[in-house]
Design an enzyme around this catalytic site. Structure first.
Site, PDB file in Angstrom:
ATOM      1  N   GLY A  14       0.823  -1.211   0.000  1.00 31.75           N
ATOM      2  CA  GLY A  14       0.000   0.000   0.000  1.00 31.75           C
ATOM      3  C   GLY A  14       0.852   1.254   0.000  1.00 31.75           C
ATOM      4  N   GLY A  17      -0.545   4.962  -0.845  1.00 33.66           N
ATOM      5  CA  GLY A  17      -1.630   5.559  -0.063  1.00 33.66           C
ATOM      6  C   GLY A  17      -1.125   6.568   0.959  1.00 33.66           C
ATOM      7  N   LEU A  18      -2.072   7.135   1.703  1.00 32.91           N
ATOM      8  CA  LEU A  18      -1.737   8.124   2.738  1.00 32.91           C
ATOM      9  C   LEU A  18      -0.718   7.553   3.721  1.00 32.91           C
ATOM     10  CD1 LEU A  18      -2.471  10.778   4.364  1.00 32.91           C
ATOM     11  CD2 LEU A  18      -4.266   9.433   5.463  1.00 32.91           C
ATOM     12  N   VAL A  19      -0.999   6.365   4.246  1.00 38.19           N
ATOM     13  CA  VAL A  19      -0.126   5.775   5.266  1.00 38.19           C
ATOM     14  C   VAL A  19       1.144   5.204   4.634  1.00 38.19           C
ATOM     15  CG1 VAL A  19       0.054   3.966   7.010  1.00 38.19           C
ATOM     16  CG2 VAL A  19      -2.077   5.254   6.774  1.00 38.19           C
ATOM     17  N   GLY A  20       0.971   4.441   3.550  1.00 34.65           N
ATOM     18  CA  GLY A  20       2.116   3.778   2.931  1.00 34.65           C
ATOM     19  C   GLY A  20       3.156   4.779   2.449  1.00 34.65           C
ATOM     20  N   SER A 111      -7.949   0.046  12.355  1.00 33.86           N
ATOM     21  CA  SER A 111      -8.580   1.369  12.412  1.00 33.86           C
ATOM     22  C   SER A 111      -9.376   1.453  13.707  1.00 33.86           C
ATOM     23  CB  SER A 111      -9.512   1.503  11.217  1.00 33.86           C
ATOM     24  OG  SER A 111     -10.465   2.512  11.460  1.00 33.86           O
ATOM     25  N   SER A 112      -9.569   2.683  14.197  1.00 35.55           N
ATOM     26  CA  SER A 112     -10.291   2.805  15.469  1.00 35.55           C
ATOM     27  C   SER A 112     -11.778   2.452  15.328  1.00 35.55           C
ATOM     28  CB  SER A 112     -10.131   4.221  16.037  1.00 35.55           C
ATOM     29  OG  SER A 112     -10.646   5.167  15.137  1.00 35.55           O
ATOM     30  N   CYS A 113     -12.272   2.283  14.086  1.00 35.33           N
ATOM     31  CA  CYS A 113     -13.689   1.917  13.937  1.00 35.33           C
ATOM     32  C   CYS A 113     -13.954   0.448  14.262  1.00 35.33           C
ATOM     33  CB  CYS A 113     -14.206   2.248  12.550  1.00 35.33           C
ATOM     34  SG  CYS A 113     -13.474   1.252  11.264  1.00 35.33           S
ATOM     35  N   TYR A 140     -16.579  -2.553   6.812  1.00 32.47           N
ATOM     36  CA  TYR A 140     -15.142  -2.228   6.875  1.00 32.47           C
ATOM     37  C   TYR A 140     -14.564  -2.668   8.222  1.00 32.47           C
ATOM     38  CZ  TYR A 140     -10.937   0.728   6.964  1.00 32.47           C
ATOM     39  OH  TYR A 140      -9.644   1.188   7.052  1.00 32.47           O
ATOM     40  N   LYS A 144     -11.577  -5.315   9.140  1.00 37.25           N
ATOM     41  CA  LYS A 144     -10.411  -4.892   9.932  1.00 37.25           C
ATOM     42  C   LYS A 144     -10.232  -5.792  11.161  1.00 37.25           C
ATOM     43  CE  LYS A 144      -8.380  -1.802   7.709  1.00 37.25           C
ATOM     44  NZ  LYS A 144      -6.974  -2.019   7.379  1.00 37.25           N
ATOM     45  N   ASN A 169      -8.244   8.380  13.546  1.00 36.34           N
ATOM     46  CA  ASN A 169      -8.458   9.045  12.249  1.00 36.34           C
ATOM     47  C   ASN A 169      -7.186   9.795  11.829  1.00 36.34           C
ATOM     48  OD1 ASN A 169     -11.075   8.249  12.978  1.00 36.34           O
ATOM     49  ND2 ASN A 169     -11.994   9.962  11.901  1.00 36.34           N
ATOM     50  N   LEU A 170      -6.786   9.602  10.567  1.00 31.58           N
ATOM     51  CA  LEU A 170      -5.504  10.124  10.082  1.00 31.58           C
ATOM     52  C   LEU A 170      -5.722  11.222   9.052  1.00 31.58           C
ATOM     53  CD1 LEU A 170      -3.951   6.616   9.481  1.00 31.58           C
ATOM     54  CD2 LEU A 170      -3.465   8.139  11.411  1.00 31.58           C
ATOM     55  N   HIS A 183     -12.123  11.537   3.956  1.00 36.97           N
ATOM     56  CA  HIS A 183     -12.379  11.731   5.380  1.00 36.97           C
ATOM     57  C   HIS A 183     -12.573  13.218   5.663  1.00 36.97           C
ATOM     58  CE1 HIS A 183     -10.440   7.705   5.525  1.00 36.97           C
ATOM     59  NE2 HIS A 183     -11.399   7.504   6.408  1.00 36.97           N
ATOM     60  N   ARG A 213     -13.995  13.509  17.481  1.00 39.79           N
ATOM     61  CA  ARG A 213     -12.997  12.667  16.815  1.00 39.79           C
ATOM     62  C   ARG A 213     -11.606  13.057  17.291  1.00 39.79           C
ATOM     63  NH1 ARG A 213     -16.984  10.512  15.617  1.00 39.79           N
ATOM     64  NH2 ARG A 213     -17.734   9.772  13.599  1.00 39.79           N
TER      65      ARG A 213
HETATM   66  O1  GFB Z   1     -13.850  11.427   8.590  1.00 36.66           O
HETATM   67  P1  GFB Z   1     -15.192  10.825   8.491  1.00 36.66           P
HETATM   68  O2  GFB Z   1     -15.739  10.618   7.119  1.00 36.66           O
HETATM   69  O3  GFB Z   1     -15.158   9.454   9.217  1.00 36.66           O
HETATM   70  O4  GFB Z   1     -16.258  11.762   9.261  1.00 36.66           O
HETATM   71  P2  GFB Z   1     -15.665   8.710  10.543  1.00 36.66           P
HETATM   72  C1  GFB Z   1     -16.036  12.217  10.566  1.00 36.66           C
HETATM   73  C2  GFB Z   1     -17.153  13.143  10.976  1.00 36.66           C
HETATM   74  O5  GFB Z   1     -17.043  14.368  10.235  1.00 36.66           O
HETATM   75  C3  GFB Z   1     -18.585  12.626  10.728  1.00 36.66           C
HETATM   76  C4  GFB Z   1     -18.312  14.729   9.720  1.00 36.66           C
HETATM   77  O6  GFB Z   1     -19.398  12.985  11.829  1.00 36.66           O
HETATM   78  C5  GFB Z   1     -18.998  13.392   9.477  1.00 36.66           C
HETATM   79  O7  GFB Z   1     -20.401  13.549   9.369  1.00 36.66           O
HETATM   80  N1  GFB Z   1     -18.143  15.571   8.532  1.00 36.66           N
HETATM   81  C6  GFB Z   1     -18.521  16.868   8.414  1.00 36.66           C
HETATM   82  C7  GFB Z   1     -17.643  15.195   7.328  1.00 36.66           C
HETATM   83  N2  GFB Z   1     -18.301  17.330   7.179  1.00 36.66           N
HETATM   84  C8  GFB Z   1     -17.752  16.311   6.476  1.00 36.66           C
HETATM   85  C9  GFB Z   1     -17.315  16.196   5.131  1.00 36.66           C
HETATM   86  O8  GFB Z   1     -17.390  17.118   4.310  1.00 36.66           O
HETATM   87  N3  GFB Z   1     -16.774  14.978   4.775  1.00 36.66           N
HETATM   88  C10 GFB Z   1     -16.681  13.933   5.648  1.00 36.66           C
HETATM   89  N4  GFB Z   1     -16.126  12.785   5.234  1.00 36.66           N
HETATM   90  N5  GFB Z   1     -17.135  14.029   6.927  1.00 36.66           N
HETATM   91  C11 GFB Z   1     -14.718   6.757   9.123  1.00 36.66           C
HETATM   92  C12 GFB Z   1     -15.164   5.348   8.903  1.00 36.66           C
HETATM   93  O9  GFB Z   1     -15.626   7.243  10.048  1.00 36.66           O
HETATM   94  O10 GFB Z   1     -13.437   6.901   9.678  1.00 36.66           O
HETATM   95  C13 GFB Z   1     -14.100   4.437   8.487  1.00 36.66           C
HETATM   96  O11 GFB Z   1     -16.273   5.375   8.029  1.00 36.66           O
HETATM   97  C14 GFB Z   1     -12.756   4.673   9.139  1.00 36.66           C
HETATM   98  O12 GFB Z   1     -14.514   3.136   8.737  1.00 36.66           O
HETATM   99  C15 GFB Z   1     -12.409   6.122   9.197  1.00 36.66           C
HETATM  100  O13 GFB Z   1     -12.696   4.108  10.424  1.00 36.66           O
HETATM  101  C16 GFB Z   1     -11.139   6.408   9.985  1.00 36.66           C
HETATM  102  O14 GFB Z   1     -14.700   8.936  11.656  1.00 36.66           O
HETATM  103  O15 GFB Z   1     -17.083   9.009  10.871  1.00 36.66           O
END
Ligand code: GFB
Length: 314
Positions: A14, A17-20, A111-113, A140, A144, A169-170, A183, A213
């Protein structure tokens, strides 16, 4: 403590990617002379025969297993089949080949999820599988968790030195800035930057802004990965984070202050919040002697600079 010679054959699964890519940069900085990598076109990590062939030909001694299909809350909800299939297959083929071809040590990143939706905070490693997962990313998370169990099972049955770490979260350079699949940190950087360029004041934030978060810069994670590869030998997975969290509203205000200070936040509550809070208990990692060093505000500033230098032309 594992001694890793500078000429060790180190495979980063990987690496684009971001991490790799952060691990590749970190290995280069330390002077490792033999990093191994294969692009998606060269090697489909979901194909066991192809992965075995590649391991037989390249004989890695150390493996960072950081490949996978990843994305934010929306991508997880809309592409659940890809998220479970790709990740289950990739973890299984690489772990199995690492066993077949005698890899000395493998570090798998989860992942923390993986922790339950309503987990007690901060989340200790022992909370794994103690209750139900968050529905928006259950497929997912199940893949994991299977990865952690694979490493444990190969350790127990075959004595493989395979370990796991669970990052929070990264964010950072080489992140995905596509608004549908990214993300939250790259999404906010892009949204505020687009609004600034268009002379718009209003920026839409998904959800209510109240979820909490924790964020870690990917260069800190890469540093932690190397540390853990050397220092951790247990079948228990290890949490990796900053130990500090904030609300999405606070995060959005921070990104606004960096990118477009005049902007106004508007919350779209029709979009999902996901897990109410995700804060890792990082006391095990701290006790081993590792702490993050990049403050969130500084990390957002440098990520924004990276984005400006690398974004497609408007
Ligand atoms: O980063 P994110 O998509 O991942 O969203 P999760 C984190 C929070 O930010 C959620 C809010 O409450 C989103 O509703 N948010 C606000 C947004 N505005 C935005 C936006 O424009 N884009 C996005 N993406 N979010 C993921 C998991 O969860 O995190 C994966 O689905 C994985 O499995 C990853 O673990 C690290 O923290 O909610």
């Amino acid at each position: 403590m594992e001694y890793i010679p500078l000429d060790a054959r180190i495979y980063v699964a990987g690496h684009t990617g971001l991490v790799g890519s952060a691990i590749m940069r970190r290995l280069a900085r330390e002077g490792f002379s033999n990093p191994l990598a294969a692009t998606r076109e060269q090697l489909d990590l979901r194909d066991q025969a192809a992965v075995n062939y590649w391991f037989r030909a390249n004989r890695p001694e150390y493996v960072f297993l950081v490949a996978g299909t990843v994305g934010g809350i929306m991508a997880n909800s809309t592409r659940p089949a890809e998220f479970i299939y790709d990740n289950m297959m990739i973890h299984a083929t690489v772990v199995h080949a690492a066993h077949l071809f005698g890899v000395r040590k493998l570090l798998y990143l989860g992942s923390s999820c993986i922790y339950p939706r309503d987990c007690r905070q901060p989340m200790r490693e022992e909370a794994l599988l103690s209750s139900r997962l968050e529905p928006t990313n259950e497929p997912y998370a199940v893949a994991k968790i299977a990865g952690i169990k694979l490493c444990q099972a190969y350790r127990r049955q075959y004595g493989c030195n395979f370990i796991s770490a669970m990052p929070t979260n990264l964010y950072g350079p080489h992140d995905n800035f596509d608004l549908e699949s990214s993300h939250v940190v790259p999404a906010l950087i892009r949204k505020f930057d687009d609004a600034r360029a268009a002379g718009r004041e209003q920026v839409v934030i998904w959800g209510t802004g109240s979820p909490r978060r924790e964020f870690l810069h990917v260069d800190d994670l890469a540093d932690a990965c190397l540390f853990i590869m050397r220092a951790w030998e247990d079948e228990l997975h290890l949490n990796v984070g900053s130990g500090e969290d904030l609300t999405i509203r606070e995060l959005a205000e921070m990104v606004r202050d960096v990118v477009h200070p005049g902007a106004r936040l508007v919350f779209d509550a029709t979009k999902p919040d996901g897990t109410p809070r995700k804060l890792l208990d990082v006391s095990r990692l701290h006790a081993l002697g590792w702490r993050h060093s990049i403050a969130l505000r500084d990390g957002i500033e440098s990520s924004y600079r990276w984005y400006v230098e690398n974004r497609p032309d408007r």
